[in-house]
Design an enzyme around this catalytic site. Structure first.
Site, PDB file in Angstrom:
ATOM      1  N   LYS A 205       4.828   3.307  30.925  1.00  0.00           N
ATOM      2  CA  LYS A 205       4.106   3.877  29.786  1.00  0.00           C
ATOM      3  C   LYS A 205       3.211   5.037  30.221  1.00  0.00           C
ATOM      4  O   LYS A 205       2.756   5.120  31.369  1.00  0.00           O
ATOM      5  CB  LYS A 205       3.262   2.786  29.112  1.00  0.00           C
ATOM      6  CG  LYS A 205       4.084   1.703  28.397  1.00  0.00           C
ATOM      7  CD  LYS A 205       4.629   2.189  27.071  1.00  0.00           C
ATOM      8  CE  LYS A 205       5.470   1.133  26.366  1.00  0.00           C
ATOM      9  NZ  LYS A 205       4.658   0.101  25.714  1.00  0.00           N
ATOM     10  N   ARG A 240       8.337  -6.826  29.221  1.00  0.00           N
ATOM     11  CA  ARG A 240       9.466  -5.955  28.871  1.00  0.00           C
ATOM     12  C   ARG A 240       9.484  -4.806  29.876  1.00  0.00           C
ATOM     13  O   ARG A 240       8.520  -4.037  29.947  1.00  0.00           O
ATOM     14  CB  ARG A 240       9.300  -5.434  27.446  1.00  0.00           C
ATOM     15  CG  ARG A 240      10.427  -4.544  26.941  1.00  0.00           C
ATOM     16  CD  ARG A 240      10.114  -4.072  25.520  1.00  0.00           C
ATOM     17  NE  ARG A 240      11.183  -3.258  24.972  1.00  0.00           N
ATOM     18  CZ  ARG A 240      11.316  -1.951  25.168  1.00  0.00           C
ATOM     19  NH1 ARG A 240      10.422  -1.310  25.921  1.00  0.00           N
ATOM     20  NH2 ARG A 240      12.320  -1.287  24.633  1.00  0.00           N
TER      21      ARG A 240
END
Length: 261
Positions: A205, A240
């Site tokens: 991210k 995830r």
């Protein structure tokens, strides 16, 4: 949870797995590396992304789900906000509906989730993918995210979704500044304490790049592992990730150390 993006514009892999053969080969590799769940996404939700039609999303995702299901019994989640895509994916063999809008994008999302009877993952997102990073604002991000997810879980239960089939996801990077992401990661225990399994998506991210500006999307593995392990320490039920083998090894070492205490 290993990620397979069948999109031309994913932030993490730039469309490398859009071709059906490449996507299936990647799914096989993630299974071999130790993934417990495969998450199939056919519409990018990166900041600034544009929507994809239902027909295109189904055409990308469903053949891959069917092909995986012919070879493996691994749980498969469909990463979509559209009920018709979820319905087609479950018919092809998916077991989980992973929705970044927490079943709020469509008026019939809650009823369709109840009809399908699959597990559902409810994620928090402020705004929509195309504009969510423009001006995200919170008074108390932890309290607000937790309250929103608790309310969406209760809405799902009221619509007929079994409580034991509901997961929560704080939505790291979805309509949140660096300080919001860090506050959520530092207080994950409060979300876990709501009593639902928590899914954490921190892999590659952009908040990692805000802490290490030299790191491109494919250079964020160390930061991804650090955040994932912090989540596991706090009690999340699944992470995830794009880098399955490396995460499996990190979790194995972390667990061995914990067991040795």
């Amino acid at each position: 949870m290993g990620v397979v993006n069948v999109t031309p514009d994913s932030f993490s892999d730039g469309g490398r797995f859009l071709a059906p053969d490449a996507a299936l080969a990647h799914a096989r590799m993630l299974i071999a590396q130790g993934a417990d769940i495969l998450d199939i996404g056919a519409e990018s939700t990166r900041p600034g992304s544009d929507p994809v039609s239902t027909q295109d999303e189904i055409a990308r995702a469903v053949p891959l789900i069917a092909a995986i299901r012919e070879e493996s019994a691994i749980p498969i989640s469909i990463d979509t906000m559209k009920p018709d895509v979820a319905r087609a994916a479950v018919a092809a063999g998916a077991n989980i509906w992973n929705d970044v809008t927490a079943l709020s994008h469509s008026p019939d999302a809650l009823s369709v989730a109840a009809e399908l009877g699959c597990e559902v993952m409810l994620m928090h997102m402020q705004g929509a993918p195309r504009t969510m990073q423009a001006q995200p604002r919170y008074d108390d991000v932890v309290a607000q995210v937790n309250a929103y997810l608790a309310a969406r879980a209760q809405a799902a239960i009221a619509a007929g979704v079994a409580r034991e089939k509901i997961w929560l996801d704080p939505g790291i990077g979805f309509g949140k500044r660096l300080e919001h992401n860090l506050a959520l990661l530092a207080n994950l225990e409060s979300l876990v304490e709501l009593g639902f399994p928590v899914l954490l998506g921190v892999s590659r991210k952009s908040f990692i790049a805000l802490l290490d500006p030299a790191a491109s999307a494919t250079q964020r593995l160390p930061g991804s592992l650090a955040a994932a392990l912090a989540g596991v320490q706090a009690g999340v039920a699944a992470v995830r990730v794009h880098d399955v083998a490396q995460t499996v090894q990190a979790l194995r070492v972390w667990d061995a150390i914990k067991t040795a205490r």
